[in-house]
Scaffold this active site. Sequence first.
Site, PDB file in Angstrom:
ATOM      1  CB  SER A   1      27.805  25.593 -21.225  1.00  0.00           C
ATOM      2  OG  SER A   1      28.796  25.704 -20.932  1.00  0.00           O
TER       3      SER A   1
ATOM      4  CB  ILE B   1      24.649  26.618 -28.721  1.00  0.00           C
ATOM      5  CG1 ILE B   1      23.559  25.917 -29.834  1.00  0.00           C
ATOM      6  CG2 ILE B   1      26.667  26.083 -29.169  1.00  0.00           C
ATOM      7  CD1 ILE B   1      22.132  26.319 -30.419  1.00  0.00           C
ATOM      8  CE1 TYR B   2      29.587  24.061 -27.330  1.00  0.00           C
ATOM      9  CE2 TYR B   2      30.926  24.829 -25.908  1.00  0.00           C
ATOM     10  CZ  TYR B   2      30.689  24.220 -27.118  1.00  0.00           C
ATOM     11  OH  TYR B   2      31.441  23.507 -28.065  1.00  0.00           O
ATOM     12  N   GLY B   3      24.243  23.630 -24.014  1.00  0.00           N
ATOM     13  CA  GLY B   3      22.727  23.604 -23.143  1.00  0.00           C
ATOM     14  C   GLY B   3      22.314  24.950 -23.349  1.00  0.00           C
ATOM     15  CE1 TYR B   4      19.357  25.135 -28.744  1.00  0.00           C
ATOM     16  CE2 TYR B   4      18.968  23.805 -26.874  1.00  0.00           C
ATOM     17  CZ  TYR B   4      19.258  24.167 -28.246  1.00  0.00           C
ATOM     18  OH  TYR B   4      18.952  22.733 -29.204  1.00  0.00           O
TER      19      TYR B   4
END
Length: 361
Positions: A81, A75-78
Amino acid sequence: MTTHKLPQFDADHGLRYRKLGNSGLFVSELCLGTMTFGGDKDIWGLIGNLQQEQADALMKMALEAGINFIDTANIYGYGGSERIVGQSLKNLGVRREDVVLASKVLGPMGDGPNARGASRGHIMSECKASLERLQMDYIDLYQIHGFDPATPIEETLEALNTLVQQGHVRYVGLSNWAAWQIMKAIGVTQARNLCPITSLQAYYTLVGRDLERDVIPMLESEKVGLMVWSPLAGGYLSGKYEGPDVSEENRRAKFDFPPVDRARGSAIISTMREIAGGKQVDGEPVNVAQIALAWLLHQNAVTSVIVGVKRPDQLKDNIRAAQVRLSDDELAALDEVSRLPEEYPGWMMKRMAEYRDHMKE
């Protein structure tokens, strides 16, 4: 840089390595968090929008300091990351077996009702997508990012076990689960002979010690490792949000998370400043943030502390925190000023245990 073998340090020089839970996997006591990688004009951009060149510099510094543990999430930066982390390891020439790579799954990665959660379908498809973004054959530690009330725990654990059997995942963990949920998961894995729960990733700081009520005693009892996220409480425990020179242009002005009791926090930071005064590491004065990290590293339940940064100087400070030693008196002072108020059944359990205290081994 070509990293053929990552540096190894002993307890008197740099980072130490600790077993992750009841496993044979050793991880550095500091873990590089990558939530600041790949953000755009969204919530992740408020936290950090570091791109490839900036991320490579931080990864290089972390690896050369002895950090072998890297944490990300789909989910980080979709997905941004994970893409940056995978490419960075290739750019730096790091051997796959020299790093322990952790990722997570749960959050929405699409618009449909099945593009989120901890269902078998979402876990299986997102693990495949994460591996593609990371350019990896396997993930060392795959974690469920939060509790999904719509999916049976049994389904989630069976899916994780399948990934381990397929070789796509080596170890499995949880994040942001309550003690009873973790304990139920452990019971299911034991009853069904599934891969064990190796770790929990959770929020734990001097200004947020709620984990000590139920979760930490359970982790210690069941030999589950603890990875700590947001060890500075969203930057609050750096001390820069307390005092006359506080700027409103900071991350907490835009993204006030995790929640902090400012009244308690002010007293805690005051004590931390007193302890930091006069201490040095490598000839540099110790700051409040380093005291916050050092306190966590002195807690027996903590396996690794996740440090997420935007600049090399911040990472350098965080790495130095591993060399800060706190005396018994200093630990007692920090415990006193940050101690949780007693709640039931805790105070009653303490009272009733007096019948047996003198008989403990």
